[in-house]
Design an enzyme around this catalytic site. Structure first.
Site, PDB file in Angstrom:
ATOM      1  N   ASP A  13      23.778  28.144  55.265  1.00  0.00           N
ATOM      2  CA  ASP A  13      22.558  28.107  54.447  1.00  0.00           C
ATOM      3  C   ASP A  13      22.766  27.350  53.134  1.00  0.00           C
ATOM      4  O   ASP A  13      22.108  27.624  52.137  1.00  0.00           O
ATOM      5  CB  ASP A  13      22.047  29.528  54.135  1.00  0.00           C
ATOM      6  N   GLY A  17      20.472  20.630  55.895  1.00  0.00           N
ATOM      7  CA  GLY A  17      19.331  19.858  56.378  1.00  0.00           C
ATOM      8  C   GLY A  17      18.867  18.842  55.355  1.00  0.00           C
ATOM      9  O   GLY A  17      18.578  17.693  55.691  1.00  0.00           O
ATOM     10  N   LYS A  18      18.808  19.258  54.107  1.00  0.00           N
ATOM     11  CA  LYS A  18      18.410  18.341  53.030  1.00  0.00           C
ATOM     12  C   LYS A  18      19.406  17.196  52.900  1.00  0.00           C
ATOM     13  O   LYS A  18      19.021  16.032  52.783  1.00  0.00           O
ATOM     14  CB  LYS A  18      18.319  19.107  51.708  1.00  0.00           C
ATOM     15  N   ALA A  39      21.209  29.271  64.018  1.00  0.00           N
ATOM     16  CA  ALA A  39      21.172  28.773  62.642  1.00  0.00           C
ATOM     17  C   ALA A  39      19.973  27.855  62.501  1.00  0.00           C
ATOM     18  O   ALA A  39      19.442  27.342  63.487  1.00  0.00           O
ATOM     19  CB  ALA A  39      22.461  28.021  62.311  1.00  0.00           C
ATOM     20  N   GLY A  40      19.543  27.668  61.281  1.00  0.00           N
ATOM     21  CA  GLY A  40      18.411  26.779  61.060  1.00  0.00           C
ATOM     22  C   GLY A  40      18.579  26.025  59.763  1.00  0.00           C
ATOM     23  O   GLY A  40      19.343  26.425  58.890  1.00  0.00           O
ATOM     24  N   HIS A  41      17.888  24.910  59.658  1.00  0.00           N
ATOM     25  CA  HIS A  41      17.887  24.186  58.399  1.00  0.00           C
ATOM     26  C   HIS A  41      16.485  23.669  58.130  1.00  0.00           C
ATOM     27  O   HIS A  41      15.712  23.401  59.049  1.00  0.00           O
ATOM     28  CB  HIS A  41      18.907  23.047  58.383  1.00  0.00           C
ATOM     29  N   THR A 128      22.585  37.254  65.856  1.00  0.00           N
ATOM     30  CA  THR A 128      21.147  37.004  65.936  1.00  0.00           C
ATOM     31  C   THR A 128      20.565  37.433  67.273  1.00  0.00           C
ATOM     32  O   THR A 128      19.351  37.428  67.447  1.00  0.00           O
ATOM     33  CB  THR A 128      20.844  35.506  65.735  1.00  0.00           C
ATOM     34  N   ARG A 142      35.438  29.546  81.680  1.00  0.00           N
ATOM     35  CA  ARG A 142      35.165  28.558  82.737  1.00  0.00           C
ATOM     36  C   ARG A 142      34.149  29.054  83.763  1.00  0.00           C
ATOM     37  O   ARG A 142      34.176  28.672  84.928  1.00  0.00           O
ATOM     38  CB  ARG A 142      36.468  28.132  83.424  1.00  0.00           C
ATOM     39  N   VAL A 298      16.230  30.950  57.802  1.00  0.00           N
ATOM     40  CA  VAL A 298      15.281  30.110  58.533  1.00  0.00           C
ATOM     41  C   VAL A 298      15.097  30.624  59.954  1.00  0.00           C
ATOM     42  O   VAL A 298      13.993  30.621  60.497  1.00  0.00           O
ATOM     43  CB  VAL A 298      15.771  28.643  58.563  1.00  0.00           C
ATOM     44  N   THR A 299      16.168  31.085  60.577  1.00  0.00           N
ATOM     45  CA  THR A 299      16.117  31.529  61.970  1.00  0.00           C
ATOM     46  C   THR A 299      15.694  32.981  62.093  1.00  0.00           C
ATOM     47  O   THR A 299      14.847  33.322  62.917  1.00  0.00           O
ATOM     48  CB  THR A 299      17.495  31.335  62.637  1.00  0.00           C
TER      49      THR A 299
END
Length: 427
Positions: A13, A17-18, A39-41, A128, A142, A298-299
């Site tokens: 975090d 992204g920025k 995860a998010g951005h 999450t 595998r 974000v997520t």
């Protein structure tokens, strides 16, 4: 041309992204090399805000090719929903390339992730629940199913049938949960295959050819250094390697292609979920940082834990990633504080340590040792050069450089694409 790595230098975090979006104007390919939709951005362009979870930020630059590398685990339903959302907002997603070697998140992965977390109770990790860990587990064992298997319905059916024999036994007999129906999953993923087929490619080969042709490739990690399964605060970590050493592996290129490693670091510290956090503020100051900084995932939407800048973990991130530059974000959030402490070491049972403790037991008991710097009250969101920052803000940046051990080459003073001060060129 060389490849660049962009990596979070804290617990995620940090504003990757920025940073990716800013650099995207100077690069030809942006590659996500690990993680999943856990995860998010966020990228802010003018009045528009884009929350991305799987798709690289390079998608928002028309002249940039976004790539999902082999080190990523993909939930195809989530990916397609994200693609559809961008399409509805006028973004051309036809450029997206997906590695045939990336692993797929399956319904049994999500089911197991949720039930195991509930079973752990107070000892839970804070996952999450999106199936990331079980998917990486099957990859190592595998028994995983890869994106390329979507292209061969017979192979996909055989692999899934074999896997579900074991997974359904675990779900039903250990956790007393409903079995996953083979035919339902086969039908669902056949639909995904039709839509994703045009995007599936030998991305490692494409990237190698691009580098040989002089193109610039940016490798984008998710989460952060302290969430790395090897180098993070284990077991309170993710199930992959966000650190720079995995970037080449997760993208499918050789490590000698990488020439620069940029660490994204917030002007203070945040963390989501369980685990040690020496500089955490459980008071009104922590609440104020959370409010001003908009510190909600974000997520997941979960409130992030907040604290002052920790130079010990910053030094650790510089060391394990070989960081050549720091991209400092959210400096504007600190405007208005009379004092801005920096953690420069830890007290461990009366003894001062200046480096990351060797054991997690020690890290759990680490108490921060602070040096106080004067704050500033000016609004810096419209500042566009280092020289125009308040003196106290400049002193703070210089102190972070000194204590972290790497130069600050760019500074974010707001969420917008243009709210960045470039001190040293990064590309």
């Amino acid at each position: 041309m060389p490849a660049l790595v962009l990596i979070g230098a804290q617990w995620g975090d940090e504003g990757k992204g920025k940073a990716t979006d800013l650099l995207g104007g100077a690069v030809d390919y942006v590659v996500r090399y690990q993680g999943g939709n856990n995860a998010g951005h966020t990228v802010v362009i003018g009045a528009e805000s884009y929350a991305l979870h799987l798709i690289p930020s390079g998608m928002l630059r028309a002249d940039c090719v976004p790539v999902i590398g082999n080190g990523v685990v993909i939930d195809p339903g989530v990916l397609l929903a994200e693609m559809d959302g961008l399409t509805a907002r006028g973004i051309d997603v036809s450029r997206l390339l997906i590695s045939a070697n990336a692993h797929l998140i399956m319904p049994h992965h999500r089911a197991l992730d949720r039930v195991i977390e509930r079973y752990l109770g107070k000892a839970r990790i804070g996952t999450t629940g999106r199936g990331i860990g079980p998917t990486y587990g099957d990859k190592v064992a595998r028994t995983g199913i890869r994106v390329q298997d979507l292209l061969d319905p017979g192979i996909f059916h055989k692999k899934l049938e074999l896997v579900l024999r074991e997974k359904n036994q675990v779900l039903a007999k250990v956790y007393n949960r409903r079995r996953i129906e083979l035919d339902e999953v086969v039908e669902e993923y056949a639909d995904y295959a039709k839509r994703l087929q045009p995007h599936i490619a030998d991305t490692g080969l494409i990237l190698d050819r691009a580098l040989r042709a002089g193109k610039v490739v940016l490798l984008e990690g998710s989460q952060g250094t302290l969430l790395d399964v090897d180098h993070g605060t284990y077991p309170f970590v993710t199930s992959s390697n966000p650190t720079a050493g995995y970037a080449a592996t997760g993208a499918g290129i050789g490590p000698t292609r990488i020439s620069r490693v940029i660490g994204i670091i917030k002007a203070y510290t945040t963390r989501v979920g369980a685990g040690p956090f020496p500089t955490e503020l459980d008071d009104k100051v922590g609440e104020e940082l959370r409010r001003i900084g908009g510190e909600f995932g974000v997520t997941t939407g979960r409130a992030r834990r907040t604290g002052w800048f920790d130079a010990v973990i910053a030094r650790y991130a510089v060391r394990v990633n070989g960081l050549t530059d720091l991209f400092l974000t959210k400096l504007d959030v600190l405007s208005g504080f009379d004092r801005v402490p920096i953690c420069v070491g830890y007290d461990l049972g009366g003894e001062r340590v200046d480096e990351m403790p060797m054991t997690q037991t020690e890290f759990h008991h680490a108490k921060p040792i602070y040096t106080d710097l004067p704050g500033w009250h000016e609004d810096i969101s419209d500042v566009r050069s280092f020289a125009d920052l308040p003196g106290a803000a400049k002193d703070y940046i210089r102190a972070l450089e000194e204590f972290s051990g790497a130069p600050v080459s760019a500074v974010g003073v707001g969420p917008g694409r243009d709210q960045t001060l470039v001190i040293n060129d990064l590309v």
